[in-house]
Design a protein around this motif. Structure first.
Motif, short mmCIF file in Angstrom:
data_model
loop_
_atom_site.label_atom_id
_atom_site.label_comp_id
_atom_site.label_asym_id
_atom_site.label_seq_id
_atom_site.Cartn_x
_atom_site.Cartn_y
_atom_site.Cartn_z
N TYR A 98 37.78 33.90 32.32
CA TYR A 98 38.34 33.37 33.70
C TYR A 98 40.11 33.89 33.74
O TYR A 98 40.73 33.49 32.70
N GLY A 104 36.17 37.64 42.37
CA GLY A 104 36.89 36.51 42.80
C GLY A 104 38.27 37.15 43.57
O GLY A 104 39.16 36.07 43.86
N GLN A 148 42.80 31.63 36.30
CA GLN A 148 42.97 30.88 37.12
C GLN A 148 44.45 31.16 37.56
O GLN A 148 45.43 31.13 36.68
N SER A 155 37.01 36.03 37.54
CA SER A 155 36.14 35.98 36.69
C SER A 155 35.95 37.42 36.32
O SER A 155 36.04 38.34 36.90
N ARG A 164 40.84 32.29 41.60
CA ARG A 164 40.29 32.10 40.36
C ARG A 164 39.41 33.36 40.02
O ARG A 164 38.29 33.79 40.90
N THR A 188 46.43 30.65 34.16
CA THR A 188 45.81 30.36 32.79
C THR A 188 44.56 31.18 32.74
O THR A 188 43.70 31.28 33.42
N LYS A 206 47.64 30.14 40.25
CA LYS A 206 48.35 29.39 41.40
C LYS A 206 49.70 29.65 41.60
O LYS A 206 50.11 30.41 40.90
N SER A 213 45.97 29.77 45.65
CA SER A 213 45.54 29.95 44.51
C SER A 213 44.01 30.84 44.54
O SER A 213 43.50 30.75 45.73
#
Length: 123
Positions: free
Chosen positions: A80, A8, A82, A21, A19, A69, A84, A17
């Motif tokens: 994961y 990712g 995340q 993985s 994400r 997050t 941003k 952003s």
């Protein structure tokens, strides 16, 4: 043994952003604390975020609080991150890690590591 592989990463503009993985194999992640770390060129590996076994509690470094997050899905052995509002200073190789035992934010406390995925944030 637990094998971890991150994916990712990529190049993104500041404010964007991504994400990340982390796919695990070998064993179920149910018993492991999972963490994300990062390492920029010339710097030590630093803690980013971690999550408890069931995902009920998370921790994040002050530098990423409110922007990153961490989450997990034990049913599919995935973790994961995340991200941003990315900043150029977030540029680094990001690593997924697993450990048995209590929550920890120090890299040496983790038992298993993935090879990392590069995140580059342009200004």
């Amino acid at each position: 043994q637990v094998q971890l592989v991150e994916s990712g990463g990529g190049l993104v503009q500041a404010g964007g952003s991504l994400r990340l993985s982390c796919a695990a194999s070998g064993r179920s992640l149910n018993s492991y604390i999972m963490g994300w770390f990062r390492q920029a060129p010339g710097k030590e590996r630093e803690f980013v975020a971690a999550i408890t076994y069931g995902g009920g509690t998370t921790y994040a470094a002050d530098s990423v609080k409110g922007r990153f997050t961490i989450s997990r899905d034990n049913a599919v052995n995935m973790v994961y991150l995340q991200m941003k509002s990315l900043k150029p200073e977030d540029t680094a190789i990001y690593y997924c890690a697993a450990r048995l035992g209590a929550m920890a934010t120090r890299a040496p406390a983790y038992d298993y590591w993935g090879p990392g995925t590069q995140v580059t944030v342009s200004s």
